[in-house]
Design a protein around this motif. Structure first.
Motif, PDB file in Angstrom:
ATOM      1  N   ARG A  28      -9.308 -52.601 -12.138  1.00 45.09           N
ATOM      2  CA  ARG A  28     -10.504 -52.408 -12.986  1.00 45.09           C
ATOM      3  C   ARG A  28     -10.159 -50.918 -13.751  1.00 45.09           C
ATOM      4  N   VAL A  29     -10.814 -51.119 -14.578  1.00 44.31           N
ATOM      5  CA  VAL A  29     -10.715 -50.122 -15.867  1.00 44.31           C
ATOM      6  C   VAL A  29     -12.184 -48.927 -15.444  1.00 44.31           C
ATOM      7  N   VAL A  30     -11.997 -47.950 -15.649  1.00 45.02           N
ATOM      8  CA  VAL A  30     -13.431 -47.064 -15.946  1.00 45.02           C
ATOM      9  C   VAL A  30     -12.933 -46.335 -17.472  1.00 45.02           C
ATOM     10  N   HIS A  35     -17.508 -42.261 -23.352  1.00 44.19           N
ATOM     11  CA  HIS A  35     -18.400 -42.922 -23.797  1.00 44.19           C
ATOM     12  C   HIS A  35     -20.100 -43.445 -22.336  1.00 44.19           C
ATOM     13  N   LEU A  36     -19.352 -42.932 -21.236  1.00 46.25           N
ATOM     14  CA  LEU A  36     -20.225 -43.176 -20.021  1.00 46.25           C
ATOM     15  C   LEU A  36     -21.377 -42.635 -20.345  1.00 46.25           C
ATOM     16  N   LEU A  37     -21.123 -40.893 -20.948  1.00 43.26           N
ATOM     17  CA  LEU A  37     -22.322 -39.860 -20.881  1.00 43.26           C
ATOM     18  C   LEU A  37     -23.252 -39.888 -22.255  1.00 43.26           C
ATOM     19  N   GLU A  38     -22.279 -40.633 -23.416  1.00 42.14           N
ATOM     20  CA  GLU A  38     -23.143 -41.089 -24.218  1.00 42.14           C
ATOM     21  C   GLU A  38     -23.976 -42.297 -24.522  1.00 42.14           C
ATOM     22  N   ARG A  58     -16.980 -32.456 -15.722  1.00 39.34           N
ATOM     23  CA  ARG A  58     -17.936 -33.331 -14.754  1.00 39.34           C
ATOM     24  C   ARG A  58     -17.316 -33.684 -14.193  1.00 39.34           C
ATOM     25  N   ARG A  59     -18.062 -35.064 -15.096  1.00 38.17           N
ATOM     26  CA  ARG A  59     -18.146 -36.288 -15.664  1.00 38.17           C
ATOM     27  C   ARG A  59     -16.752 -37.053 -14.512  1.00 38.17           C
ATOM     28  N   SER A  60     -16.011 -36.485 -15.346  1.00 39.74           N
ATOM     29  CA  SER A  60     -14.369 -36.965 -15.300  1.00 39.74           C
ATOM     30  C   SER A  60     -14.169 -36.747 -13.992  1.00 39.74           C
ATOM     31  N   LEU A  61     -14.221 -35.541 -13.056  1.00 40.31           N
ATOM     32  CA  LEU A  61     -13.662 -35.043 -11.599  1.00 40.31           C
ATOM     33  C   LEU A  61     -14.881 -35.924 -10.936  1.00 40.31           C
ATOM     34  N   ASP A  62     -16.645 -36.537 -11.364  1.00 42.06           N
ATOM     35  CA  ASP A  62     -17.012 -36.768 -10.311  1.00 42.06           C
ATOM     36  C   ASP A  62     -17.068 -38.776 -10.244  1.00 42.06           C
ATOM     37  N   LEU A  63     -16.029 -39.023 -11.384  1.00 44.33           N
ATOM     38  CA  LEU A  63     -15.724 -40.793 -11.210  1.00 44.33           C
ATOM     39  C   LEU A  63     -14.501 -40.441 -10.728  1.00 44.33           C
ATOM     40  N   VAL A  72      -7.561 -48.829 -10.001  1.00 43.43           N
ATOM     41  CA  VAL A  72      -8.261 -48.438 -10.298  1.00 43.43           C
ATOM     42  C   VAL A  72      -7.835 -47.546 -11.914  1.00 43.43           C
ATOM     43  N   LEU A  73      -7.865 -48.277 -13.105  1.00 40.71           N
ATOM     44  CA  LEU A  73      -7.272 -47.290 -14.102  1.00 40.71           C
ATOM     45  C   LEU A  73      -8.286 -46.623 -15.096  1.00 40.71           C
ATOM     46  N   PHE A  74      -8.367 -45.102 -14.853  1.00 45.09           N
ATOM     47  CA  PHE A  74      -9.235 -44.292 -15.284  1.00 45.09           C
ATOM     48  C   PHE A  74      -8.685 -44.119 -17.210  1.00 45.09           C
ATOM     49  N   ASP A  75      -9.440 -44.001 -17.887  1.00 51.95           N
ATOM     50  CA  ASP A  75      -9.417 -43.938 -19.370  1.00 51.95           C
ATOM     51  C   ASP A  75      -9.553 -42.561 -19.198  1.00 51.95           C
TER      52      ASP A  75
END
Length: 178
Positions: A28-30, A35-38, A58-63, A72-75
């Motif tokens: 799964r790609v995250v 982009h998520l914040l936008e 913050r958001r990257s750490l939360d993810l 999982v693949l994190f962009d």
């Protein structure tokens, strides 16, 4: 496996993760925090301010903390934002020591980070309006953070090079080793 892509802007991270997502259908790609914040209505300054990069960190750490599944693949990686924060013109207002415990513990949830550095011949042309010096500074800072590991983060790093298919092959080969 849990893998994060890392690199400055316009080096081919998103292309690589798209190609890997097609090749590794069980993954799964995250999407990246920007982009998520936008999508959630966050408005970024232009050019981004220190708070914009802090919010993405913050958001990257939360993810990474929220997503406890495998495959999982994190962009983007939290270290990307650390690189931008440490090179930002207001970097003296950023206390890296305050963030290191959380960054260290969160990075431990990753099996490895794929680092996509700037190559001698750029794979993606940089638009004239973008700051090539900043891009180079962030690339150098990321190489220092990921490869020299000055903060003892202890994350395994796979540095990929070459055209898209070659980069995908390098990641697939690493995955085969477990």
């Amino acid at each position: 496996m849990r893998i994060a892509m890392s690199g400055t802007h316009r080096v081919g991270k998103s292309t690589l993760i798209e190609d890997l997502g097609e090749e590794l259908s069980e993954y799964r790609v995250v999407d990246e925090p920007y982009h998520l914040l936008e999508e959630e209505g966050y408005e970024f300054a232009s050019p981004p301010c220190l708070e914009d990069f802090l919010e993405q960190l913050r958001r990257s750490l939360d993810l990474l903390e929220e997503e406890d599944t495998r495959n999982v693949l994190f962009d983007r990686c939290p270290l990307d934002f650390l690189g931008y924060l440490l090179t930002h013109e207001d970097s003296d207002a950023f206390d890296v020591e305050e963030w290191l415990p959380r960054i260290r513990s969160t990075l431990k949830t990753l099996d490895f980070v794929v680092f996509v550095p700037i190559e001698e011949r750029d794979r993606i042309r940089l638009p004239a309006h973008e700051d090539s010096n900043l891009r180079r500074e962030v690339d150098e800072k990321l190489a220092w953070l990921l490869l020299d590991d000055p903060y003892d983060l202890g994350v395994e790093v796979l540095s990929v090079h070459g055209a898209g298919a070659s980069r995908v092959s390098q990641v697939i080969e690493r995955l085969k080793r477990g």
